[in-house]
Design an enzyme around this catalytic site. Sequence first.
Site, PDB file in Angstrom:
ATOM      1  N   GLN A 279       0.826  -1.207   0.000  1.00  0.00           N
ATOM      2  CA  GLN A 279       0.000   0.000   0.000  1.00  0.00           C
ATOM      3  C   GLN A 279       0.868   1.268   0.000  1.00  0.00           C
ATOM      4  OE1 GLN A 279      -2.769   0.934   3.278  1.00  0.00           O
ATOM      5  NE2 GLN A 279      -4.363   0.798   1.726  1.00  0.00           N
ATOM      6  N   GLU A 363      12.674  31.126 -15.821  1.00  0.00           N
ATOM      7  CA  GLU A 363      11.476  31.900 -16.180  1.00  0.00           C
ATOM      8  C   GLU A 363      10.717  32.311 -14.920  1.00  0.00           C
ATOM      9  OE1 GLU A 363       9.523  31.162 -19.821  1.00  0.00           O
ATOM     10  OE2 GLU A 363      11.186  29.987 -20.632  1.00  0.00           O
TER      11      GLU A 363
HETATM   12  C1  LIG Z   1      19.358  26.263 -17.316  1.00  0.00           C
HETATM   13  C2  LIG Z   1      18.951  27.692 -17.240  1.00  0.00           C
HETATM   14  C3  LIG Z   1      18.523  28.339 -18.374  1.00  0.00           C
HETATM   15  C4  LIG Z   1      18.145  29.673 -18.331  1.00  0.00           C
HETATM   16  N1  LIG Z   1      17.790  30.303 -19.498  1.00  0.00           N
HETATM   17  C5  LIG Z   1      17.575  31.646 -19.475  1.00  0.00           C
HETATM   18  C6  LIG Z   1      17.359  32.375 -20.688  1.00  0.00           C
HETATM   19  O1  LIG Z   1      17.304  31.796 -21.787  1.00  0.00           O
HETATM   20  N2  LIG Z   1      17.232  33.706 -20.637  1.00  0.00           N
HETATM   21  C7  LIG Z   1      17.285  34.392 -19.451  1.00  0.00           C
HETATM   22  O2  LIG Z   1      17.157  35.596 -19.473  1.00  0.00           O
HETATM   23  N3  LIG Z   1      17.490  33.729 -18.290  1.00  0.00           N
HETATM   24  C8  LIG Z   1      17.635  32.390 -18.260  1.00  0.00           C
HETATM   25  N4  LIG Z   1      17.873  31.725 -17.082  1.00  0.00           N
HETATM   26  C9  LIG Z   1      17.980  32.496 -15.837  1.00  0.00           C
HETATM   27  C10 LIG Z   1      16.850  32.280 -14.840  1.00  0.00           C
HETATM   28  O3  LIG Z   1      15.669  32.842 -15.317  1.00  0.00           O
HETATM   29  C11 LIG Z   1      17.303  32.839 -13.490  1.00  0.00           C
HETATM   30  O4  LIG Z   1      18.277  31.963 -12.987  1.00  0.00           O
HETATM   31  C12 LIG Z   1      16.173  32.999 -12.516  1.00  0.00           C
HETATM   32  O5  LIG Z   1      15.321  34.036 -12.910  1.00  0.00           O
HETATM   33  C13 LIG Z   1      16.671  33.268 -11.097  1.00  0.00           C
HETATM   34  O6  LIG Z   1      17.598  34.292 -11.068  1.00  0.00           O
HETATM   35  P1  LIG Z   1      18.985  34.104 -10.276  1.00  0.00           P
HETATM   36  O7  LIG Z   1      19.579  32.857 -10.722  1.00  0.00           O
HETATM   37  O8  LIG Z   1      19.765  35.337 -10.425  1.00  0.00           O
HETATM   38  O9  LIG Z   1      18.542  33.937  -8.765  1.00  0.00           O
HETATM   39  P2  LIG Z   1      18.252  35.104  -7.722  1.00  0.00           P
HETATM   40  O10 LIG Z   1      17.329  36.089  -8.327  1.00  0.00           O
HETATM   41  O11 LIG Z   1      19.526  35.593  -7.184  1.00  0.00           O
HETATM   42  O12 LIG Z   1      17.478  34.300  -6.607  1.00  0.00           O
HETATM   43  C14 LIG Z   1      18.122  33.546  -5.587  1.00  0.00           C
HETATM   44  C15 LIG Z   1      17.058  33.081  -4.599  1.00  0.00           C
HETATM   45  O13 LIG Z   1      16.463  34.212  -3.971  1.00  0.00           O
HETATM   46  C16 LIG Z   1      15.068  34.198  -4.151  1.00  0.00           C
HETATM   47  N5  LIG Z   1      14.562  35.557  -4.295  1.00  0.00           N
HETATM   48  C17 LIG Z   1      15.052  36.555  -5.061  1.00  0.00           C
HETATM   49  N6  LIG Z   1      14.293  37.656  -4.932  1.00  0.00           N
HETATM   50  C18 LIG Z   1      13.300  37.360  -4.086  1.00  0.00           C
HETATM   51  C19 LIG Z   1      12.191  38.083  -3.541  1.00  0.00           C
HETATM   52  N7  LIG Z   1      11.933  39.338  -3.900  1.00  0.00           N
HETATM   53  N8  LIG Z   1      11.381  37.457  -2.676  1.00  0.00           N
HETATM   54  C20 LIG Z   1      11.615  36.168  -2.327  1.00  0.00           C
HETATM   55  N9  LIG Z   1      12.632  35.449  -2.803  1.00  0.00           N
HETATM   56  C21 LIG Z   1      13.477  36.028  -3.670  1.00  0.00           C
HETATM   57  C22 LIG Z   1      14.852  33.404  -5.420  1.00  0.00           C
HETATM   58  O14 LIG Z   1      13.546  32.899  -5.499  1.00  0.00           O
HETATM   59  C23 LIG Z   1      15.904  32.346  -5.289  1.00  0.00           C
HETATM   60  O15 LIG Z   1      15.427  31.332  -4.462  1.00  0.00           O
HETATM   61  C24 LIG Z   1      18.203  30.368 -17.102  1.00  0.00           C
HETATM   62  C25 LIG Z   1      18.630  29.705 -15.951  1.00  0.00           C
HETATM   63  C26 LIG Z   1      19.008  28.383 -16.013  1.00  0.00           C
HETATM   64  C27 LIG Z   1      19.494  27.730 -14.759  1.00  0.00           C
END
Ligand SMILES: Cc1cc2nc3c(=O)[nH]c(=O)nc-3n(C[C@H](O)[C@H](O)[C@H](O)COP(=O)(O)OP(=O)(O)OC[C@H]3O[C@@H](n4cnc5c(N)ncnc54)[C@H](O)[C@@H]3O)c2cc1C
Lengths: 381, 261
Positions: A279, A363
């Site tokens: 289960q 995204e």
């Molecule tokens: C494989 C891959 C492909 C991608 N492709 C693209 C692409 O084609 N084009 C593009 O432009 N980007 C792309 N990205 C980027 C992606 O969209 C970002 O990584 C994402 O938006 C998060 O941004 P960051 O990595 O800077 O994290 P951060 O913004 O630094 O976030 C770090 C943590 O803090 C949290 N956080 C941040 N701000 C807040 C808030 N105000 N309140 C609460 N929590 C918060 C986040 O949720 C996360 O948990 C890609 C990323 C990956 C890994």
Amino acid sequence: MDFELNEQQLLMRDSAREFAQKRLAPFAREWDEAEEMPKELLKEMAELGYFGMLLPEEFGGLGLDPLSYILALEEISKANASVEITLSVHNSLACQAIVKYGTEEQKKKYLPRMAKGELLGAYSLSEPDAGTDAGGLKSTAVKKGDKYIVNGTKNWVTNAAYAGIFVTFVKTRPELGREGISALLMERNTKGLAVGEKERKMGLKCSDTREIFFSDAEVPAGNLLGQEGQGLKIAFSLLNIGRVGVGAQALGIAEAAFDEALKYSRQRVAFGVPIANFQATQFKLADMSTKIEAARLLVYKAALLCEDGENAAGEVSMAKVFASEAANWVTNEAVQIHGGYGYVKEYAVERYFRDARVTEIYEGTSEAQKIVISRSILKKS
Amino acid sequence: MHIVVCCKQVPEIAGIKVAPDGSGVLPPPGGGMVNPFDVYAIEEGVRIKEKTSGKLSVISSGGPTGEAGLREALALGADEAYLLSDPLFLTADPLRTALVLAAGIKKIGAFDLVLCGKQAVDDDSSAVPAALAQNLELPQVIFVKKFEELQPKMAKVFRMTDDGYEVVETSLPAVVGVVKEINEPRLPSLKGKMRAKSAKVTTWSAADLELDAQALNPSGFGYKVEQFYPPPPRPKGEMLTGTPEEIAEKLFQKLRQAQVI
Ligand SMILES: Cc1cc2nc3c(=O)[nH]c(=O)nc-3n(C[C@H](O)[C@H](O)[C@H](O)COP(=O)(O)OP(=O)(O)OC[C@H]3O[C@@H](n4cnc5c(N)ncnc54)[C@H](O)[C@@H]3O)c2cc1C
């Protein structure tokens, strides 16, 4: 309420399923390990029409409704989530940018080649120091005569290796902050644009992700997309259908993982019976399929809302965050059902588990989706 | 060049069962699929059409289920589709099928080449292409794996044999049956699929082909199926036991007995 798919939607789902199961699924592990998809695959997908799914027929596209498109992406993702994001970024983000905000001239110049897959698109918003806080991006574009001179660094650019056109967000008026962001169409051969090394990722290994660098890159002023200062609005509006695409990706991964787990639970014998007889296993399967079904309904509904316009951001984010969390949960349980075998590459659930992870990050992270959802709730009430 | 491809809708082979009384086969439920060998004929037809800026027609005889296969051919690039559908056409007799197809092909009009798969996977008779050629009074080449040369009135083809291939030159029009080595079929494009969904499929009945019960009288063809039976089941494998050395020794003896080594 109508839960029936129409003829076109069924046709797209079935066609994509046939393609994905024949041409993608058998090679998923091989490409994952090679961290690359074959060039011929991009060519075949181009011939079959996968790069023009959302483009109007007058530009050589299929002119699909969003749900037909999303159903196709879901099937592709079931077989290979990396291929899904390659298509999703091109179709949802790059092509739609020009369809929605391009001038007639820009549309005529780029869309027919994008529909044919001769010109692949990328979407470049994120920067090393600006992800969730996209408004904090630092790349600049200064107008000089009939050109913008662009400087800065972008990262995480999906499709960077093969993209012919980058929809790029830069600050044309840095002093205005978020209001000073604009969108530019940058061609690959732009002088001063350089593409970096391939990222070595946890999952989605055969999709291509790189940094791109601008040093005094010269972009014709005519390649401004929309108006100056509209950049962030454009970036976020494109993310609507983009996020539903990530929802479909998550859904596809979850379904694939569930199918494997179900099959394995019937085959694996412990204590003299198939583990599906316990289960504890049955309840896992029940929870997995319930979450998948809920994710499916949210994703499909969000797709239908995208057809109607811009005001679906809340529902889109609900679909994206729910489906991506479901995919992570389901793939985790699929590994658990496989026991030790779920932890090695011989079994596909290991890959699904890795591939699912990013759906909660890109995204817009799950946290970012919740910001959008809560904003839309508070605005309404 | 106008090419006509014959395609047959067959049951999903995995689910086919032989009727307990041996009178025929029991197809599984569902619309079935295009006979896999015909898919190679369709692909070859599309390639020749593209190369010669020609026209491709597809034709299927049998019941209404044939329409699905014709639409698949339309999705792959066929221009026109003809369904020969009449209760009188429902037959396992390849000679009758060939007569019906010949009547349909004549009604389509002038053509340069008729392509078929080498056989259908449901009854495996492999008789239609030759019988069709006879009815059309055309030359036939079956088991073709390559078009080496194609001219308006002549084709040079490679024809597979048990131990190699023959090079055959034939005048055109002709009936050519192809094997799977001839090409690697493409998948239908999404646009092709959408177009095929609403494309016209012309349906002709026996009356349209000026055929009647008399002309299609089963006894007139001398074709009779005595009995269908499934192939004998595979004998069970034998498990060798013992230590690895003993097993290896036993296996060695058995292979030697069987004169494999
Ligand atoms: C494989 C891959 C492909 C991608 N492709 C693209 C692409 O084609 N084009 C593009 O432009 N980007 C792309 N990205 C980027 C992606 O969209 C970002 O990584 C994402 O938006 C998060 O941004 P960051 O990595 O800077 O994290 P951060 O913004 O630094 O976030 C770090 C943590 O803090 C949290 N956080 C941040 N701000 C807040 C808030 N105000 N309140 C609460 N929590 C918060 C986040 O949720 C996360 O948990 C890609 C990323 C990956 C890994």
